[in-house]
Design an enzyme around this catalytic site. Sequence first.
Site, mmCIF file in Angstrom:
data_model
loop_
_atom_site.group_PDB
_atom_site.id
_atom_site.type_symbol
_atom_site.label_atom_id
_atom_site.label_comp_id
_atom_site.label_asym_id
_atom_site.label_seq_id
_atom_site.Cartn_x
_atom_site.Cartn_y
_atom_site.Cartn_z
ATOM 1 N N LYS A 169 0.847 -1.475 0.024
ATOM 2 C CA LYS A 169 0.017 -0.013 0.021
ATOM 3 C C LYS A 169 0.925 1.158 0.027
ATOM 4 O O LYS A 169 0.542 2.216 -0.763
ATOM 5 C CB LYS A 169 -0.881 -0.118 1.252
ATOM 6 C CG LYS A 169 -1.646 -1.133 1.260
ATOM 7 C CD LYS A 169 -3.055 -0.959 1.945
ATOM 8 C CE LYS A 169 -4.315 -2.015 1.369
ATOM 9 N NZ LYS A 169 -3.745 -3.334 1.945
ATOM 10 N N ARG A 219 -37.902 27.240 20.701
ATOM 11 C CA ARG A 219 -36.361 27.909 20.776
ATOM 12 C C ARG A 219 -36.145 28.788 19.826
ATOM 13 O O ARG A 219 -34.966 29.536 19.874
ATOM 14 C CB ARG A 219 -35.256 26.851 20.921
ATOM 15 C CG ARG A 219 -35.490 25.791 21.820
ATOM 16 C CD ARG A 219 -34.316 25.143 22.083
ATOM 17 N NE ARG A 219 -33.431 24.546 20.839
ATOM 18 C CZ ARG A 219 -33.720 23.274 20.374
ATOM 19 N NH1 ARG A 219 -34.936 22.328 20.922
ATOM 20 N NH2 ARG A 219 -33.488 22.679 19.389
ATOM 21 N N GLY A 246 -36.471 20.503 12.340
ATOM 22 C CA GLY A 246 -36.467 19.048 11.728
ATOM 23 C C GLY A 246 -37.523 18.520 11.585
ATOM 24 O O GLY A 246 -38.195 17.747 10.777
ATOM 25 N N ASP A 247 -38.554 18.750 12.547
ATOM 26 C CA ASP A 247 -39.985 18.217 12.475
ATOM 27 C C ASP A 247 -40.751 19.357 13.349
ATOM 28 O O ASP A 247 -40.161 20.358 13.804
ATOM 29 C CB ASP A 247 -40.050 16.815 13.323
ATOM 30 C CG ASP A 247 -39.448 16.867 14.684
ATOM 31 O OD1 ASP A 247 -39.311 18.037 15.338
ATOM 32 O OD2 ASP A 247 -39.622 16.127 15.472
HETATM 33 N N1 DCT Z 1 -35.377 15.830 23.243
HETATM 34 C C1 DCT Z 1 -34.668 15.262 24.474
HETATM 35 N N2 DCT Z 1 -33.622 14.362 24.239
HETATM 36 C C2 DCT Z 1 -33.580 13.760 22.895
HETATM 37 C C3 DCT Z 1 -34.167 14.199 22.072
HETATM 38 C C4 DCT Z 1 -35.441 15.250 22.088
HETATM 39 O O1 DCT Z 1 -34.833 15.822 25.563
HETATM 40 N N3 DCT Z 1 -32.554 12.772 22.921
HETATM 41 C C5 DCT Z 1 -36.273 16.794 23.510
HETATM 42 C C6 DCT Z 1 -35.946 18.211 23.406
HETATM 43 C C7 DCT Z 1 -36.430 18.738 22.047
HETATM 44 C C8 DCT Z 1 -37.603 17.888 22.009
HETATM 45 O O2 DCT Z 1 -37.402 16.744 22.848
HETATM 46 C C9 DCT Z 1 -38.093 17.668 20.670
HETATM 47 O O3 DCT Z 1 -37.050 16.755 20.040
HETATM 48 P P1 DCT Z 1 -36.750 16.772 18.651
HETATM 49 O O4 DCT Z 1 -37.766 16.968 17.516
HETATM 50 O O5 DCT Z 1 -35.837 15.756 18.263
HETATM 51 O O6 DCT Z 1 -35.322 18.104 18.574
HETATM 52 P P2 DCT Z 1 -35.707 19.589 18.354
HETATM 53 O O7 DCT Z 1 -34.815 20.327 19.236
HETATM 54 O O8 DCT Z 1 -36.827 20.089 17.947
HETATM 55 O O9 DCT Z 1 -34.869 19.673 16.876
HETATM 56 P P3 DCT Z 1 -35.343 19.477 15.418
HETATM 57 O O10 DCT Z 1 -35.433 20.888 14.873
HETATM 58 O O11 DCT Z 1 -34.258 18.646 14.921
HETATM 59 O O12 DCT Z 1 -36.630 18.741 15.349
HETATM 60 MG MG MG Z 2 -38.062 18.943 16.685
#
Ligand code: DCT
Ligand code: MG
Length: 329
Positions: free
Chosen positions: A73, A181, A187-188
């Site tokens: 290699k 926030r 993301g969802d």
């Molecule tokens: N949450 C948590 N622990 C995790 C995942 C999520 O305490 N491992 C909490 C914090 C945010 C809430 O649940 C919603 O989760 P998501 O939708 O996965 O995250 P998000 O902060 O809303 O970010 P995104 O914009 O990706 O949805």
């Molecule tokens: Mg979310």
Amino acid sequence: MHSHSYGETNNNPNKLIIEKLQVLLDHYTRMKDEWRILSYRKAISAIKKYKKPITSYEEAKKIPGIGLRTAEKIAEIIDTGNLKRIDSFSEGDDIIKKFGNVYGVGPSIAMKWYTKGHRTFEDVLKDEKLTRNQISGILYYDDLQKRIPRDEVTKISEWVTRAALSIDPKLECITGGSYRRGNPDCGDVDIMITRNDSDGTTHLGVLSRLVEILRDQGFLTHELVQHNGESLSAKFMGICKLPEGVHRRLDIFMVPYNEMGAALLSYTGNDIFNRSMRLMARKKKMCLNQHGLFMNVSRGRDGIKYSEGKIIAQKTEKEICDALGVPWR
Ligand code: DCT
Ligand code: MG
């Protein structure tokens, strides 16, 4: 340690060889290939100690710690400046990463599919027995990878709220997660629903009716999971779509009215904030979850709870933050 070894590599006359072998080592580390991990570690450390530029296969072979395969290699890197194996690895990494991004598929399933020879979603759909969630995750892969602009989250929330209020005008709907926030995209969509029960009525059974309405409207295109169907803490996870939009992930959490503060904290996050709040509670011999802040939670040595303990705060976020000694804003 990391920065130390970087410095060493930068001044090393065999920098390129070390970098390429490091890519192989990283790959085999991910594959948990113990033998190759050991052999590339040995080779890399031998080359780091070797202070002259290696110029041939013969020379490489003579260095203690470098086997014949590795010497071949090294010769390829000297001759071509490249290693063909690496290109096929990074392509593999991309595929594994893509499989792992599918809703309902974790890293180990992604790796398993790849190892079985699957390279495309068509391969997987043809040969694997998939859960319904995984099928939806694959069918809507491209849509679900896209972030949702904030104003589309607003529209989705308004749509769900309208349907909810048609069942009971006293329901309260709040969109949490990254939307609450203040993120510019999400993301969802995470929606919490509750109802002031001081008039003797609760939101029991509302979620099933809400899902039915949204389904009939063609707004819900996939129902992934529904938990605790007949409780005040029922949950729904699915995929929805505005008439002019693409498919989006939607979570709906039903929340008992007195638990709303704890739910707001927990479903707003982010996850790191939640983890540190929960840790802080534990340090004060309390327990924080999406239902409330509890005292005298008895745990076994393994950390598993025996009993919920006495409730300290749950109704408002401020109440919970005050009890934990965290400033509330
Ligand atoms: N949450 C948590 N622990 C995790 C995942 C999520 O305490 N491992 C909490 C914090 C945010 C809430 O649940 C919603 O989760 P998501 O939708 O996965 O995250 P998000 O902060 O809303 O970010 P995104 O914009 O990706 O949805
Ligand atoms: Mg979310």
